[in-house]
Design an enzyme around this catalytic site. Structure first.
Site: not given
Ligand code: ARG
Length: 466
Positions: A31, A118, A163-164, A285, A291, A293, A298, A325, A330, A333
């Protein structure tokens, strides 16, 4: 193979492992590509943890200050661009720990005492989101102020109320804009509410069950500005309710932005022509030279898709996860990062659009409110004020409108004689009552669009958003 955090021969893990990860699995599992976003918070959390370990006598004061200095060195290296973790580091937590060990030697290996990734990742995420919530609050405020300024500038301008999407009754343009200020105020309240539940420390829950190391969770919580600590370690490491709540609050922000965006697009259309878009906030455009825009509103409207998608994604990711956990987490994020970035960008763009991107066209608005039947209710109200029961008045005005449509005229084009042929109570003061400005002015019920009510609202918002 990169040297393991624990010094094992197989990479990151303990000596239980003989072989390194398959390269594709290493990539799949990592990650670091996105959770490097949490670097500052990871350092903050680790510094608080190291200090607490010394306070509790788990490590010496000298060791703690070495750890803190090392962590600050990593912060400096990151600022200088020389801290560049790779795939082998897996995630930001391992990357920092590994670098610390390289910098400090054996002392670095003491940092992770009484802690797990964790509770660490949960801490980082909450610290990160808490900061972003404060920034989002400021962005909502800026947008509210831009709307308020437009409302102040347009306090006497009228706009058709719909309205509408059918012309209904004219309203004060300031009233229309202040409706969005109200929605955004609820958004700020929701974000503040989420912040309260984000601001709870999971640190010290360790992997799932707590730790025999004599730590002090309240000390790290206090150092990191958390208002409380999770009471249950299993809950602490597996609660992502705050992410869902945030996604939901962000989704509503986007709903509000998108509704206004849609109105601006409509207002800027040639059919409507209520606003002109400034060159700084509109695009051309590639083919049609005439144009101009409304790309900004949008895009805001379009970006709702990903925000609503993240809300759904988070709910689905969490449902059915056994305690505590699971690596599934993961996945929270990238959703959170994108939610914050998208919502924040859209707030800024819409604020700029209100500040300098749209110019209302009073002449077009004036003409619009005077060229329809949106004063029909006022004829009924006129009759009601003179003793005619509402439903009877309503039927009668329907007949008048029908006649006008047949003749291709508006209500104000009828002569007093014609009015009297519909009902004897009509007098010359009817014409004043049907003028758009009077139609608006008359709506003085609390929360109504009458100018006096709108002035009250403007005053209230001016002091609240000052
Ligand atoms: N990169 C992990 C996450 O985003 C960190 C926690 C990992 N914990 C584990 N027991 N593998 O959740």
């Amino acid at each position: 193979m990169a040297g393991g955090v624990t010094g094992g021969g197989s990479g990151t893990w303990s000596d239980r492992f003989d072989q390194g990860l398959h390269p594709a699995i290493e990539r799949f599992n990592a990650s670091i590509g996105f959770d490097i976003t949490l670097l500052q918070e990871d350092l903050d959390g680790s510094i608080a943890h190291a200090r607490m370990l010394a306070e509790c006598g788990v490590i010496s004061a000298e060791e703690a200050s070495q750890l803190c200095a090392g962590l600050e060195t990593i912060r400096d290296e990151a600022a200088a661009g020389s801290f560049r973790p790779g795939l082998a580091d897996e995630d930001v937590h391992f990357a920092v720990e590994r670098r610390l060990i390289t910098l400090l030697g054996p002392v670095g290996k003491k940092l992770h005492t009484g802690r797990s990734r964790n509770d660490q990742v949960g801490t980082d995420l909450r610290l990160w989101l808490r900061r972003r919530l404060d920034e989002l609050n400021d962005r909502v405020l800026r947008f509210q102020r831009a709307l308020l300024q437009q409302a102040l500038d347009q306090r006497t301008t009228l706009i058709p109320g719909y309205t509408h999407l059918q012309r209904a009754q004219p309203v004060c343009l300031a009233h229309h804009l202040l409706a969005y200020v109200e929605m955004l105020e609820r958004d700020r309240q929701r974000l503040a509410d989420v912040r309260g539940r984000v601001n709870v420390s999971p640190l010290g829950a360790a992997a799932l069950a707590g730790t025999p190391v004599p730590i002090n969770r309240r000390s790290t919580a206090e150092a990191l500005g958390f208002e409380a600590i999770y009471a249950n370690s299993l809950d602490a490491v597996s609660d992502r309710d705050f992410a869902v709540e945030f996604a939901s609050a962000a989704a509503l922000v986007m709903v509000h932005l998108s509704r206004l965006a849609e109105e601006v697009i409509f207002w800027a259309s040639e059919e409507c022509g209520f606003v002109r878009l400034s060159d700084r906030c509109a695009t051309g455009s590639s083919l049609m030279p005439q144009k101009k825009n409304p790309d900004v509103p949008e895009l805001v409207r379009g970006k709702c898709g990903r925000v609503f998608g993240h809300l759904q994604g988070l709910l689905t990711m969490i449902k059915g996860l056994p305690l505590a956990y699971n690596k599934d987490f993961q996945e929270d994020k990238e959703a959170l990062f994108d939610l914050v970035r998208t919502t924040s960008d859209c707030l800024e763009a819409m604020a700029i659009l209100m500040e300098e991107g749209v110019e209302f066209r009073p002449e077009r608005l004036e003409r619009a409110v005077a060229s329809d039947f949106s004063n029909a209710t006022d004829v009924a109200d006129y009759l009601v004020a003179r003793g005619v029961p509402f439903r009877e008045a309503y039927q009668l005005v329907g007949a008048v409108v029908k006649r006008c449509l047949q003749d291709g005229v508006l209500l104000l084009d009828l002569s007093l004689e014609q009015w009297k042929s519909f009902h004897p109570v009509f007098e010359a003061d009817l014409f004043e009552a049907l003028a758009p400005r009077q139609v608006v002015a008359a709506r003085v019920s609390e929360g109504g669009t009458g100018f006096v009510r709108v002035e009250e609202q403007l005053k209230r918002w001016e002091s609240r958003l000052a």
